[in-house]
Design a protein around this motif. Structure first.
Motif, PDB file in Angstrom:
ATOM      1  N   CYS A 185     -24.111  -7.513 -63.259  1.00 34.78           N
ATOM      2  CA  CYS A 185     -23.815  -8.869 -63.754  1.00 34.78           C
ATOM      3  C   CYS A 185     -23.034  -8.334 -65.286  1.00 34.78           C
ATOM      4  CB  CYS A 185     -24.805  -9.811 -63.858  1.00 34.78           C
ATOM      5  SG  CYS A 185     -25.107 -10.601 -62.383  1.00 34.78           S
ATOM      6  N   VAL A 186     -23.517  -7.539 -65.987  1.00 32.63           N
ATOM      7  CA  VAL A 186     -22.940  -7.212 -67.278  1.00 32.63           C
ATOM      8  C   VAL A 186     -21.393  -6.178 -66.970  1.00 32.63           C
ATOM      9  CG1 VAL A 186     -24.846  -7.892 -68.379  1.00 32.63           C
ATOM     10  CG2 VAL A 186     -24.424  -5.360 -67.662  1.00 32.63           C
ATOM     11  N   ASN A 187     -21.396  -5.729 -65.597  1.00 31.56           N
ATOM     12  CA  ASN A 187     -20.337  -4.956 -65.336  1.00 31.56           C
ATOM     13  C   ASN A 187     -19.261  -5.636 -64.903  1.00 31.56           C
ATOM     14  OD1 ASN A 187     -18.722  -3.173 -64.005  1.00 31.56           O
ATOM     15  ND2 ASN A 187     -20.165  -1.664 -64.134  1.00 31.56           N
ATOM     16  N   HIS A 188     -19.562  -6.605 -63.966  1.00 31.37           N
ATOM     17  CA  HIS A 188     -18.320  -7.717 -63.418  1.00 31.37           C
ATOM     18  C   HIS A 188     -19.205  -9.007 -62.885  1.00 31.37           C
ATOM     19  CE1 HIS A 188     -20.411  -5.380 -59.808  1.00 31.37           C
ATOM     20  NE2 HIS A 188     -20.104  -6.394 -59.289  1.00 31.37           N
ATOM     21  N   GLY A 189     -18.392 -10.000 -63.120  1.00 30.90           N
ATOM     22  CA  GLY A 189     -19.273 -11.059 -62.690  1.00 30.90           C
ATOM     23  C   GLY A 189     -19.077 -12.244 -63.941  1.00 30.90           C
ATOM     24  N   GLU A 190     -19.566 -13.313 -63.858  1.00 31.48           N
ATOM     25  CA  GLU A 190     -19.591 -14.378 -64.877  1.00 31.48           C
ATOM     26  C   GLU A 190     -20.137 -13.912 -66.115  1.00 31.48           C
ATOM     27  OE1 GLU A 190     -17.824 -17.132 -63.620  1.00 31.48           O
ATOM     28  OE2 GLU A 190     -18.001 -16.395 -61.680  1.00 31.48           O
ATOM     29  N   CYS A 191     -21.424 -13.312 -66.200  1.00 28.42           N
ATOM     30  CA  CYS A 191     -21.937 -12.527 -67.329  1.00 28.42           C
ATOM     31  C   CYS A 191     -20.906 -11.660 -68.053  1.00 28.42           C
ATOM     32  CB  CYS A 191     -23.280 -11.979 -66.827  1.00 28.42           C
ATOM     33  SG  CYS A 191     -24.444 -13.337 -66.548  1.00 28.42           S
ATOM     34  N   TYR A 192     -20.332 -10.723 -67.208  1.00 26.15           N
ATOM     35  CA  TYR A 192     -19.384  -9.661 -68.059  1.00 26.15           C
ATOM     36  C   TYR A 192     -18.101 -10.290 -68.735  1.00 26.15           C
ATOM     37  CZ  TYR A 192     -15.439  -6.557 -68.117  1.00 26.15           C
ATOM     38  OH  TYR A 192     -14.431  -5.918 -68.715  1.00 26.15           O
ATOM     39  N   MET A 193     -17.687 -11.390 -68.030  1.00 27.72           N
ATOM     40  CA  MET A 193     -16.381 -12.266 -68.805  1.00 27.72           C
ATOM     41  C   MET A 193     -17.043 -13.277 -69.765  1.00 27.72           C
ATOM     42  SD  MET A 193     -14.001 -11.410 -66.821  1.00 27.72           S
ATOM     43  CE  MET A 193     -12.763 -12.401 -67.516  1.00 27.72           C
ATOM     44  N   ALA A 194     -18.327 -13.743 -69.985  1.00 35.57           N
ATOM     45  CA  ALA A 194     -18.742 -14.452 -70.988  1.00 35.57           C
ATOM     46  C   ALA A 194     -19.149 -13.465 -71.977  1.00 35.57           C
ATOM     47  CB  ALA A 194     -19.846 -15.314 -70.529  1.00 35.57           C
ATOM     48  N   ILE A 195     -19.579 -12.352 -71.833  1.00 33.73           N
ATOM     49  CA  ILE A 195     -19.853 -11.031 -72.816  1.00 33.73           C
ATOM     50  C   ILE A 195     -18.610 -10.753 -73.531  1.00 33.73           C
ATOM     51  CG2 ILE A 195     -20.673  -8.817 -73.276  1.00 33.73           C
ATOM     52  CD1 ILE A 195     -22.737  -9.341 -71.084  1.00 33.73           C
ATOM     53  N   GLN A 196     -17.601 -10.303 -72.837  1.00 33.34           N
ATOM     54  CA  GLN A 196     -16.353 -10.081 -73.393  1.00 33.34           C
ATOM     55  C   GLN A 196     -15.552 -11.366 -74.025  1.00 33.34           C
ATOM     56  OE1 GLN A 196     -14.723  -6.856 -72.577  1.00 33.34           O
ATOM     57  NE2 GLN A 196     -16.898  -6.669 -72.111  1.00 33.34           N
ATOM     58  N   ASP A 197     -15.867 -12.502 -73.603  1.00 34.90           N
ATOM     59  CA  ASP A 197     -15.406 -13.581 -74.361  1.00 34.90           C
ATOM     60  C   ASP A 197     -16.195 -13.900 -75.722  1.00 34.90           C
ATOM     61  OD1 ASP A 197     -13.221 -13.877 -72.684  1.00 34.90           O
ATOM     62  OD2 ASP A 197     -14.192 -15.411 -71.472  1.00 34.90           O
ATOM     63  N   ASN A 198     -17.264 -13.206 -75.926  1.00 36.16           N
ATOM     64  CA  ASN A 198     -18.098 -13.283 -76.979  1.00 36.16           C
ATOM     65  C   ASN A 198     -18.784 -14.854 -77.003  1.00 36.16           C
ATOM     66  OD1 ASN A 198     -17.772 -11.015 -78.441  1.00 36.16           O
ATOM     67  ND2 ASN A 198     -15.564 -11.630 -79.288  1.00 36.16           N
ATOM     68  N   GLN A 199     -19.325 -15.311 -75.775  1.00 32.33           N
ATOM     69  CA  GLN A 199     -19.894 -16.533 -75.613  1.00 32.33           C
ATOM     70  C   GLN A 199     -21.389 -16.190 -75.323  1.00 32.33           C
ATOM     71  OE1 GLN A 199     -18.483 -19.524 -75.798  1.00 32.33           O
ATOM     72  NE2 GLN A 199     -16.766 -18.564 -76.460  1.00 32.33           N
ATOM     73  N   ILE A 200     -21.547 -15.164 -74.728  1.00 32.84           N
ATOM     74  CA  ILE A 200     -23.082 -14.819 -74.808  1.00 32.84           C
ATOM     75  C   ILE A 200     -23.225 -13.395 -75.031  1.00 32.84           C
ATOM     76  CG2 ILE A 200     -23.371 -16.664 -72.698  1.00 32.84           C
ATOM     77  CD1 ILE A 200     -23.911 -14.428 -70.801  1.00 32.84           C
ATOM     78  N   ASN A 201     -24.651 -13.022 -75.160  1.00 35.44           N
ATOM     79  CA  ASN A 201     -25.162 -11.706 -75.626  1.00 35.44           C
ATOM     80  C   ASN A 201     -25.968 -11.072 -74.094  1.00 35.44           C
ATOM     81  OD1 ASN A 201     -26.969  -9.593 -76.573  1.00 35.44           O
ATOM     82  ND2 ASN A 201     -26.127 -10.106 -78.550  1.00 35.44           N
ATOM     83  N   GLU A 202     -25.679 -10.005 -73.929  1.00 31.89           N
ATOM     84  CA  GLU A 202     -26.286  -9.491 -72.682  1.00 31.89           C
ATOM     85  C   GLU A 202     -28.064  -9.711 -72.939  1.00 31.89           C
ATOM     86  OE1 GLU A 202     -27.003  -4.881 -70.772  1.00 31.89           O
ATOM     87  OE2 GLU A 202     -25.420  -5.500 -72.100  1.00 31.89           O
ATOM     88  N   ASN A 203     -28.506  -9.583 -74.328  1.00 30.41           N
ATOM     89  CA  ASN A 203     -29.849 -10.000 -74.381  1.00 30.41           C
ATOM     90  C   ASN A 203     -30.460 -11.108 -73.924  1.00 30.41           C
ATOM     91  OD1 ASN A 203     -29.915  -7.188 -75.535  1.00 30.41           O
ATOM     92  ND2 ASN A 203     -29.841  -7.804 -77.418  1.00 30.41           N
ATOM     93  N   ALA A 204     -29.550 -12.077 -73.989  1.00 30.20           N
ATOM     94  CA  ALA A 204     -29.932 -13.622 -73.648  1.00 30.20           C
ATOM     95  C   ALA A 204     -30.130 -13.792 -72.065  1.00 30.20           C
ATOM     96  CB  ALA A 204     -28.982 -14.417 -74.045  1.00 30.20           C
ATOM     97  N   ILE A 205     -29.635 -12.814 -71.258  1.00 29.55           N
ATOM     98  CA  ILE A 205     -29.490 -12.743 -69.513  1.00 29.55           C
ATOM     99  C   ILE A 205     -30.882 -12.423 -69.094  1.00 29.55           C
ATOM    100  CG2 ILE A 205     -28.440 -12.272 -67.596  1.00 29.55           C
ATOM    101  CD1 ILE A 205     -25.964 -11.222 -69.716  1.00 29.55           C
ATOM    102  N   LEU A 206     -31.516 -13.244 -68.223  1.00 33.05           N
ATOM    103  CA  LEU A 206     -32.743 -12.857 -67.597  1.00 33.05           C
ATOM    104  C   LEU A 206     -32.462 -12.579 -66.173  1.00 33.05           C
ATOM    105  CD1 LEU A 206     -34.619 -16.069 -68.295  1.00 33.05           C
ATOM    106  CD2 LEU A 206     -35.128 -13.835 -69.307  1.00 33.05           C
ATOM    107  N   GLU A 207     -33.120 -11.684 -65.468  1.00 34.61           N
ATOM    108  CA  GLU A 207     -33.020 -11.093 -64.401  1.00 34.61           C
ATOM    109  C   GLU A 207     -33.787 -12.089 -63.549  1.00 34.61           C
ATOM    110  OE1 GLU A 207     -31.667  -6.930 -63.086  1.00 34.61           O
ATOM    111  OE2 GLU A 207     -33.594  -6.748 -63.967  1.00 34.61           O
TER     112      GLU A 207
END
Length: 105
Positions: free
Chosen positions: A33-55
């Motif tokens: 998800c940090v490589n592609h997907g919704e999370c990737y785009m939100a990280i790239q847009d500085n909207q979320i931090n990878e550390n905030a994502i739960l599996e």
């Protein structure tokens, strides 16, 4: 809310701002998800931090990490993990069979 079908870099179904507003952002596979997907785009847009994502596994193992009340917003980014999909399918089939057995009694 779930983002499903974003299976390649550059694809996006949910606005990055939605992920920033969520109380919980959950990924089927953090590395995917940090490589592609919704999370990737939100990280790239500085909207979320990878550390905030739960599996998903984190929440299964530690339910207290999930929602603590009904008003919380959870967004699931599902990029596709075959072993998880198989287990969910087994669960759905079993639940359907149990439903039919109780209905036919």
């Amino acid at each position: 809310m779930s983002g499903m079908g974003v299976d390649d870099c550059g694809k996006q179904e949910l606005a990055s701002e939605l992920l920033a507003k969520a109380d919980r952002v959950v990924a089927d596979s953090l590395s995917q998800c940090v490589n592609h997907g919704e999370c990737y785009m939100a990280i790239q847009d500085n909207q979320i931090n990878e550390n905030a994502i739960l599996e998903i596994f984190d929440i299964i193992q530690f339910p207290e990490k999930g929602r603590t009340h009904e008003d919380q917003i959870t967004i699931a980014d599902l990029t596709g993990v075959a072993v998880q999909d198989i287990q969910v399918a087994k669960f759905v089939v079993k639940a359907h069979q149990q439903y039919n057995e109780t209905r036919n009694k």
